[in-house]
Structure formats: structure tokens, C-alpha cells
Design a protein around this motif. Structure first.
Motif, PDB file in Angstrom:
ATOM      1  N   ILE A   6       0.940  -1.158  -0.059  1.00  0.00           N
ATOM      2  CA  ILE A   6      -0.054   0.062  -0.030  1.00  0.00           C
ATOM      3  C   ILE A   6       0.825   1.192   0.000  1.00  0.00           C
ATOM      4  O   ILE A   6       1.836   1.451   0.722  1.00  0.00           O
ATOM      5  CB  ILE A   6      -0.951  -0.119   1.132  1.00  0.00           C
ATOM      6  N   GLY A   7       0.536   2.142  -0.871  1.00  0.00           N
ATOM      7  CA  GLY A   7       1.278   3.331  -1.061  1.00  0.00           C
ATOM      8  C   GLY A   7       2.730   2.858  -1.932  1.00  0.00           C
ATOM      9  O   GLY A   7       3.911   3.748  -1.667  1.00  0.00           O
ATOM     10  N   ALA A   8       2.597   2.120  -2.916  1.00  0.00           N
ATOM     11  CA  ALA A   8       3.664   1.609  -3.473  1.00  0.00           C
ATOM     12  C   ALA A   8       4.278   2.574  -4.671  1.00  0.00           C
ATOM     13  O   ALA A   8       5.258   2.265  -5.077  1.00  0.00           O
ATOM     14  CB  ALA A   8       3.456   0.484  -4.385  1.00  0.00           C
ATOM     15  N   THR A   9       3.483   3.654  -5.032  1.00  0.00           N
ATOM     16  CA  THR A   9       4.214   4.845  -5.532  1.00  0.00           C
ATOM     17  C   THR A   9       5.037   6.056  -4.884  1.00  0.00           C
ATOM     18  O   THR A   9       5.277   7.085  -5.499  1.00  0.00           O
ATOM     19  CB  THR A   9       3.069   5.348  -6.620  1.00  0.00           C
ATOM     20  N   GLY A  10       4.784   5.961  -3.635  1.00  0.00           N
ATOM     21  CA  GLY A  10       5.464   7.055  -2.662  1.00  0.00           C
ATOM     22  C   GLY A  10       7.051   6.673  -2.534  1.00  0.00           C
ATOM     23  O   GLY A  10       7.552   5.714  -3.335  1.00  0.00           O
ATOM     24  N   LYS A  11       7.674   7.486  -2.125  1.00  0.00           N
ATOM     25  CA  LYS A  11       9.145   7.599  -2.288  1.00  0.00           C
ATOM     26  C   LYS A  11       9.694   6.331  -1.889  1.00  0.00           C
ATOM     27  O   LYS A  11      10.597   5.483  -2.106  1.00  0.00           O
ATOM     28  CB  LYS A  11       9.686   8.881  -1.529  1.00  0.00           C
ATOM     29  N   GLN A  12       9.340   5.979  -0.427  1.00  0.00           N
ATOM     30  CA  GLN A  12       9.639   4.684   0.232  1.00  0.00           C
ATOM     31  C   GLN A  12       8.955   3.511  -0.293  1.00  0.00           C
ATOM     32  O   GLN A  12       9.664   2.354  -0.693  1.00  0.00           O
ATOM     33  CB  GLN A  12       9.279   4.552   1.797  1.00  0.00           C
ATOM     34  N   GLY A  13       7.842   3.506  -0.685  1.00  0.00           N
ATOM     35  CA  GLY A  13       7.130   2.531  -1.123  1.00  0.00           C
ATOM     36  C   GLY A  13       7.513   1.848  -2.404  1.00  0.00           C
ATOM     37  O   GLY A  13       7.557   0.625  -2.668  1.00  0.00           O
ATOM     38  N   PRO A 157      15.721  10.393   2.114  1.00  0.00           N
ATOM     39  CA  PRO A 157      15.275   9.767   0.565  1.00  0.00           C
ATOM     40  C   PRO A 157      16.170   9.656  -0.378  1.00  0.00           C
ATOM     41  O   PRO A 157      16.113   9.130  -1.447  1.00  0.00           O
ATOM     42  CB  PRO A 157      13.976  11.021   0.303  1.00  0.00           C
ATOM     43  N   ASN A 158      17.384  10.697  -0.204  1.00  0.00           N
ATOM     44  CA  ASN A 158      18.392  10.734  -1.227  1.00  0.00           C
ATOM     45  C   ASN A 158      19.755  10.069  -1.103  1.00  0.00           C
ATOM     46  O   ASN A 158      20.505  10.208  -1.639  1.00  0.00           O
ATOM     47  CB  ASN A 158      18.688  12.242  -1.640  1.00  0.00           C
ATOM     48  N   GLY A 159      19.753   9.274   0.030  1.00  0.00           N
ATOM     49  CA  GLY A 159      20.806   8.643   0.742  1.00  0.00           C
ATOM     50  C   GLY A 159      21.376   7.395  -0.191  1.00  0.00           C
ATOM     51  O   GLY A 159      20.355   6.946  -0.945  1.00  0.00           O
ATOM     52  N   ASN A 160      22.422   7.076  -0.076  1.00  0.00           N
ATOM     53  CA  ASN A 160      22.877   5.805  -1.015  1.00  0.00           C
ATOM     54  C   ASN A 160      22.391   4.563  -0.517  1.00  0.00           C
ATOM     55  O   ASN A 160      22.212   4.303   0.850  1.00  0.00           O
ATOM     56  CB  ASN A 160      24.510   5.707  -0.777  1.00  0.00           C
ATOM     57  N   ARG A 161      22.517   3.463  -1.158  1.00  0.00           N
ATOM     58  CA  ARG A 161      22.207   2.067  -0.951  1.00  0.00           C
ATOM     59  C   ARG A 161      23.334   1.388  -0.615  1.00  0.00           C
ATOM     60  O   ARG A 161      24.444   1.280  -1.464  1.00  0.00           O
ATOM     61  CB  ARG A 161      21.628   1.310  -2.274  1.00  0.00           C
TER      62      ARG A 161
END
Length: 212
Positions: A6-13, A157-161
Motif C-alpha cells: 500500500i503506497g507503492a508509488t511513494g518514495k519509500q513504497g 530519501p536521497n541517501g546511498n544504498r
């Protein structure tokens, strides 16, 4: 596993969706606007979070709640989660994992004060933190098979993986630089790890990572 987000189009989702799909899971994006789902290889179910019914949730092993209430409507963190709980209590075989907040974590080892109660906590974030804390309380009192994952205070939200993270219980964690930090990308890795490993059933826990 069959996973609904749920919320799969948000930044985290979106990052959780991509992580789960990359690992070979059967992923469904549960969203209000299907046109915003960029991955054409996942299933899509068009639903507002308040319209999700038990029939929509049948067959899923895990439902991920990555819903983020709009500014000015922060009480929807409470009402939306209650709505999901009401449906999932009819599906004891389906697990609920909630993308939580850091404000309700404890700021001290003695667990006497929460982060959102500390001096200097931004007023603008208090409505979200307060309502997410209420939602966590409702979740803890529910009968569903839940897990609530709190990020660090700085949820980037912009941090590295980096692929690395450290888990804690309910007290805010600090990394090697003394910073409470986790990137969205590493949070997504941790959440899908939890789906697969099932280490924190009916628990809230937290994460910290390195800023690299």
C-alpha cells in the motif's frame, strides 16, 4: 512470497516494491493511481487505503503499509491503520508490516522520554509523530500478525544504498559518526529482509545506517 504494498508509488513504497520484485517475490502495488506505477512487471490493484477490503487482501502472505498521510491530515495515520487492522483481523495468515516513524522511539536507555518529547523536536513534525505513535499503540493492541519498523531520526530519501544496517529495539540508535541516520534505500533492504526472515513478529524495532 505474495506481497501487497500500500503506497507503492511513494518514495519509500517504490523502493520497497523494487527491492521485493528484484528478489523474485510476487508483488502487487495497491495504489489510488495505477498510472504512477512505473514497474510494468508487477501486479496493480487500484484502491484507496480506506477502501481496501478483506477480499482484496486474501491470498497475500504480507501486506506492507507504506502510506504517508498528507500534511494537515495527520490523523489519517491512525484511521487508515485502524481500517487495515479491521480487515486483516479476518485473515490471521496474512502479516502486516508498517513503515513507521522515529518520533515514538525512546531517546534514552531508561526509556523515560520519546524522541518527539525532547527539547528542540520540530513543531512541524509533531502532528505526524503524535499520530504515528497513536497508530503504533493501536497496532500493539490488535490481534493481527504485525511488525512496525521505525527508521532513524534522519530518514534520507536521497541517501546511498549501502546494503548494510544495524537493528535495535525501541531506543534511537546512532551510527559510527554519532548520527541517527538511515537511507530510504537501506530501509527498503531491511524491510524485505524482515519479510523473508520473520525475526520480529509482533514487535516494533528500529534501524540505523551509515552515511556513505
Amino acid at each position: 512470497m505474495k506481497i501487497g504494498i500500500i503506497g507503492a508509488t511513494g518514495k519509500q513504497g517504490k523502493l520497497i516494491l523494487e527491492e521485493a520484485h528484484a528478489r523474485g517475490h510476487d508483488v502487487t502495488a495497491i495504489v489510488r493511481n495505477p498510472d504512477k506505477v512505473m514497474n510494468g512487471n508487477v501486479n496493480v490493484l487500484q484502491r484507496d487505503i480506506f477502501a481496501v477490503q478483506v477480499e482484496d487482501l486474501k491470498g497475500f502472505d504480507v501486506i506492507v503499509d507504506a502510506f504517508n498521510a498528507p500534511v494537515g491530515e495527520e490523523e489519517e495515520h491512525v484511521t487508515s491503520l485502524q481500517s487495515l487492522i479491521d480487515e486483516l483481523e479476518h485473515l490471521p495468515g496474512t502479516r502486516l508490516i508498517v513503515v513507521g516513524g522515529a518520533g515514538s522511539l525512546y531517546a534514552d536507555p531508561g526509556k523515560t522520554i520519546r524522541v518527539m518529547e525532547t527539547e528542540g523536536f520540530p513543531e512541524a513534525y509533531k502532528p505526524t509523530a503524535t499520530n504515528m505513535a497513536k497508530a503504533l499503540g493501536i497496532l500493539k493492541d490488535s490481534k493481527v500478525n504485525w511488525t512496525y519498523i521505525s527508521p532513524s531520526a534522519f530518514f534520507d530519501p536521497n541517501g546511498n544504498r549501502t546494503g548494510k544496517y544495524t537493528e535495535g529495539e525501541e531506543t534511537l540508535l546512532l551510527n559510527s559518526e554519532g548520527e541517527s541516520y538511515i537511507s530510504y534505500a537501506d530501509y527498503a533492504i531491511a524491510l524485505v529482509d524482515e519479510i523473508e526472515q520473520q525475526k520480529h513478529l509482533r514487535e516494533r524495532y528500529t534501524l540505523v545506517g551509515e552515511r556513505i
